[in-house]
Design a protein around this motif. Structure first.
Motif, PDB file in Angstrom:
ATOM      1  N   ALA A 213      43.144  24.542  39.244  1.00 46.76           N
ATOM      2  CA  ALA A 213      42.886  25.765  40.012  1.00 46.76           C
ATOM      3  C   ALA A 213      43.015  25.437  41.495  1.00 46.76           C
ATOM      4  O   ALA A 213      42.670  24.338  41.932  1.00 46.76           O
ATOM      5  CB  ALA A 213      41.492  26.311  39.702  1.00 46.76           C
TER       6      ALA A 213
ATOM      7  N   ASP B  94      42.927  27.100  45.732  1.00 50.91           N
ATOM      8  CA  ASP B  94      42.565  28.177  46.651  1.00 50.91           C
ATOM      9  C   ASP B  94      43.002  27.793  48.058  1.00 50.91           C
ATOM     10  O   ASP B  94      42.821  26.651  48.485  1.00 50.91           O
ATOM     11  CB  ASP B  94      41.055  28.427  46.639  1.00 50.91           C
ATOM     12  CG  ASP B  94      40.654  29.527  47.616  1.00 50.91           C
ATOM     13  OD1 ASP B  94      40.834  30.708  47.269  1.00 50.91           O
ATOM     14  OD2 ASP B  94      40.183  29.197  48.722  1.00 50.91           O
TER      15      ASP B  94
ATOM     16  N   ALA C 223      44.701  30.716  40.084  1.00 50.66           N
ATOM     17  CA  ALA C 223      44.152  31.155  41.368  1.00 50.66           C
ATOM     18  C   ALA C 223      43.611  32.561  41.194  1.00 50.66           C
ATOM     19  O   ALA C 223      44.026  33.299  40.297  1.00 50.66           O
ATOM     20  CB  ALA C 223      45.208  31.116  42.464  1.00 50.66           C
TER      21      ALA C 223
ATOM     22  N   ALA D  52      46.446  35.471  42.219  1.00 52.58           N
ATOM     23  CA  ALA D  52      47.415  34.383  42.323  1.00 52.58           C
ATOM     24  C   ALA D  52      48.592  34.735  43.214  1.00 52.58           C
ATOM     25  O   ALA D  52      49.197  33.842  43.816  1.00 52.58           O
ATOM     26  CB  ALA D  52      47.905  33.995  40.925  1.00 52.58           C
TER      27      ALA D  52
ATOM     28  N   ASP E 151      47.796  33.303  46.683  1.00 56.21           N
ATOM     29  CA  ASP E 151      47.798  31.854  46.834  1.00 56.21           C
ATOM     30  C   ASP E 151      49.174  31.251  46.574  1.00 56.21           C
ATOM     31  O   ASP E 151      49.572  30.303  47.262  1.00 56.21           O
ATOM     32  CB  ASP E 151      46.754  31.242  45.901  1.00 56.21           C
ATOM     33  CG  ASP E 151      45.340  31.586  46.333  1.00 56.21           C
ATOM     34  OD1 ASP E 151      44.849  30.968  47.286  1.00 56.21           O
ATOM     35  OD2 ASP E 151      44.734  32.494  45.739  1.00 56.21           O
TER      36      ASP E 151
ATOM     37  N   ALA F  59      38.087  27.463  44.309  1.00 58.50           N
ATOM     38  CA  ALA F  59      38.973  26.984  43.255  1.00 58.50           C
ATOM     39  C   ALA F  59      38.191  26.703  41.972  1.00 58.50           C
ATOM     40  O   ALA F  59      38.615  27.085  40.871  1.00 58.50           O
ATOM     41  CB  ALA F  59      39.717  25.730  43.725  1.00 58.50           C
TER      42      ALA F  59
ATOM     43  N   SER G 209      37.190  29.957  40.338  1.00 55.19           N
ATOM     44  CA  SER G 209      38.339  30.572  39.680  1.00 55.19           C
ATOM     45  C   SER G 209      38.598  29.916  38.329  1.00 55.19           C
ATOM     46  O   SER G 209      38.859  30.597  37.324  1.00 55.19           O
ATOM     47  CB  SER G 209      39.576  30.455  40.575  1.00 55.19           C
ATOM     48  OG  SER G 209      40.709  31.017  39.960  1.00 55.19           O
TER      49      SER G 209
END
Length: 321
Positions: A29, A31, A108, A111, A114, A173, A176
């Motif tokens: 994950a 961020d 993410a 997403a 990101d 992160a 998520s």
């Protein structure tokens, strides 16, 4: 897999929302935080590593964005120019990040944002691109818990019992990743593939040349309801969507406009008279960075085709009028 040995806040993570061990569930994950509205302006990055269904490690670092900070972004992230004076630049971190992300499933929250940050930062420094898959925890949360009133990380973390220091990139992160693991638990799906299949999702695909976003369901051109109110401003409109929307998923948007007698179109052509840009991407459109659908719309408008382009917020105002 490489280790993120750049972290200013690096620690092992013991808690997981999965009550039992889930083998063969591995993903990363990520961020990003940005210094201003341009996605290339990375000022922090966080990564959480999931092995065998458990968040085993998270790390984060500040990044020198080599650009100005906006007061708005600094108010959200708590990061300002004085914090990144000695921080590495994105291109200095890229070899390590690329090693962590290449050929992986990368999660993410929203997403599209990101992955957009990653793509634009790579392009800014003319770095080599990577292959990876992208999965959006925000979209999965909407399908897993449809009765929730909100799907931001702060609300989800509270509901799911996840630790969160919001807008600290490593914590975001990890949260998520926790959302995806909790979705697997509550949907009773032991694998990511099963979770995506259950909700009709196909992970996005990033290559050095292009990005195909997260797909949800088998969307196709659809005509509006015959008994819709002809006085509604969307009645008879032929509408296409591009970019991530904060208010609803693409299939939900299609269902909503059909009820008002509009037609849903999957691509931009002369048969489209409205293009709606998700708010996650609308600022980028204003800055001149366009998706393929935006470019097609601009070309058609230049040829005299009347296509109205609007933000998600303006679309919602019409939808609710």
């Amino acid at each position: 897999m490489g280790r993120l040995d750049i972290g200013l806040d690096r620690r092992r993570v013991q808690n997981t929302p999965i009550p039992e061990r889930t083998d063969a569930v591995d993903f990363v994950a990520i961020d990003f935080e940005t210094a201003n509205r341009k996605r290339e302006s990375v000022c922090a990055v966080g990564v959480a590593i999931v092995c065998d269904g458990v968040v085993v490690e998270q790390a984060s670092t500040l990044v020198n964005p080599d650009s100005e900070f906006s007061p708005y972004n600094s108010a959200i992230t708590g990061i300002g120019p004085e914090d990144v004076v000695d921080a590495p630049y994105f291109h200095e971190l890229w070899p390590l990040l690329a090693d962590l992300l290449t050929d992986r499933i990368v999660v993410a929250h929203v997403a599209t944002f990101d992955v957009g940050v990653l793509r634009q930062a790579v392009a800014r420094y003319e770095l080599p691109g990577i292959h990876m898959q992208a999965l959006c925890s925000w979209r999965l949360a909407r399908r897993t818990w449809p009765t929730y009133p909100a799907f931001g990380l702060s609300y989800l973390a509270g509901q799911l019992g996840l630790a969160l220091d919001h807008h600290e990139a490593g914590s975001d992160a990890a949260a998520s990743a926790g959302v995806v693991l909790a979705a697997m638990r509550d949907a009773k799906q032991p694998t990511l593939g099963g979770l995506c299949e259950a909700f009709g999702y196909q992970p996005g695909r990033l290559t050095p040349e292009s990005f195909v976003g997260v797909l949800a369901g088998d969307l196709r051109n659809m005509r509006g309801a015959a008994d819709a109110d002809p006085d509604h401003p969307l009645y008879g409109r032929r509408i296409c969507f591009t970019g991530a929307m904060f208010s609803m998923t693409r299939p939900e948007a299609a269902e909503r406009i059909l009820d008002f007698g509009a037609e849903f179109k999957t691509s931009v052509s002369g048969q489209v008279d409205m293009l709606v840009i998700g708010d996650a991407d609308f600022v980028q459109f204003a800055d001149g960075l366009q998706t393929g659908k935006m470019k097609n719309a601009a070309a058609l408008r230049a040829d005299g085709v009347e296509i109205e382009v609007m933000s998600e917020r303006d679309f919602l105002a019409l939808l609710n009028s």
